[in-house]
Design a protein around this motif. Structure first.
Motif, PDB file in Angstrom:
ATOM      1  N   THR A  75       0.854  -1.169   0.000  1.00  0.00           N
ATOM      2  CA  THR A  75       0.000   0.000   0.000  1.00  0.00           C
ATOM      3  C   THR A  75       0.898   1.229   0.000  1.00  0.00           C
ATOM      4  O   THR A  75       1.807   1.325   0.827  1.00  0.00           O
ATOM      5  N   PRO A  76       0.670   2.162  -0.907  1.00  0.00           N
ATOM      6  CA  PRO A  76       1.518   3.352  -0.948  1.00  0.00           C
ATOM      7  C   PRO A  76       1.428   4.138   0.361  1.00  0.00           C
ATOM      8  O   PRO A  76       0.370   4.220   0.983  1.00  0.00           O
ATOM      9  N   LEU A  77       2.545   4.719   0.774  1.00  0.00           N
ATOM     10  CA  LEU A  77       2.564   5.539   1.979  1.00  0.00           C
ATOM     11  C   LEU A  77       1.818   6.838   1.746  1.00  0.00           C
ATOM     12  O   LEU A  77       1.817   7.375   0.641  1.00  0.00           O
ATOM     13  N   ASP A  78       1.213   7.354   2.805  1.00  0.00           N
ATOM     14  CA  ASP A  78       0.532   8.639   2.741  1.00  0.00           C
ATOM     15  C   ASP A  78       1.571   9.716   3.042  1.00  0.00           C
ATOM     16  O   ASP A  78       1.826  10.045   4.194  1.00  0.00           O
ATOM     17  N   LEU A  79       2.204  10.245   1.997  1.00  0.00           N
ATOM     18  CA  LEU A  79       3.272  11.217   2.150  1.00  0.00           C
ATOM     19  C   LEU A  79       2.738  12.636   2.025  1.00  0.00           C
ATOM     20  O   LEU A  79       1.767  12.883   1.300  1.00  0.00           O
ATOM     21  N   PRO A  80       3.380  13.580   2.723  1.00  0.00           N
ATOM     22  CA  PRO A  80       2.938  14.978   2.588  1.00  0.00           C
ATOM     23  C   PRO A  80       3.225  15.498   1.187  1.00  0.00           C
ATOM     24  O   PRO A  80       4.132  15.034   0.511  1.00  0.00           O
ATOM     25  N   ALA A  81       2.460  16.492   0.780  1.00  0.00           N
ATOM     26  CA  ALA A  81       2.612  17.057  -0.553  1.00  0.00           C
ATOM     27  C   ALA A  81       3.813  17.995  -0.641  1.00  0.00           C
ATOM     28  O   ALA A  81       4.329  18.252  -1.717  1.00  0.00           O
TER      29      ALA A  81
END
Length: 90
Positions: free
Chosen positions: A74-80
């Motif tokens: 699952t892709p990480l939830d990274l900041p924009a």
């Protein structure tokens, strides 16, 4: 069918398990496109006959099958944007 491994030890363990159950196997190294380092090549295991028991064993021994989407993380939830830290020079 072809099964890929990063580790020779994992591949060897599955080969032993499959042969003990009567499967025919062959193990070799294969480089993927663009790989120059021979140490980065994957171990490729060919198995005949290929059935659901083999698929179950692949999961146990750490291999993967071509196109197996179950293993995609699952892709990480990274900041924009980068996080900015305010400094107080108080």
């Amino acid at each position: 069918m072809t099964i890929f491994f990063d580790s020779a030890e994992d591949a060897d363990e599955l080969v032993a398990a499959l042969r003990s159950e009567g499967f025919t196997t062959s193990l070799e190294r294969e480089g993927f496109a663009g790989e120059d380092d021979s140490e980065d090549r994957a171990w490729v295991l060919h198995v005949e006959p290929f059935d659901d028991r083999v698929v179950a064993m692949v999961d146990v021994y750490g291999g993967w099958l071509p196109g197996d989407e179950r293993l995609a993380p699952t892709p990480l939830d990274l900041p924009a944007a980068p996080k900015r830290i305010k400094r107080s020079d108080g």
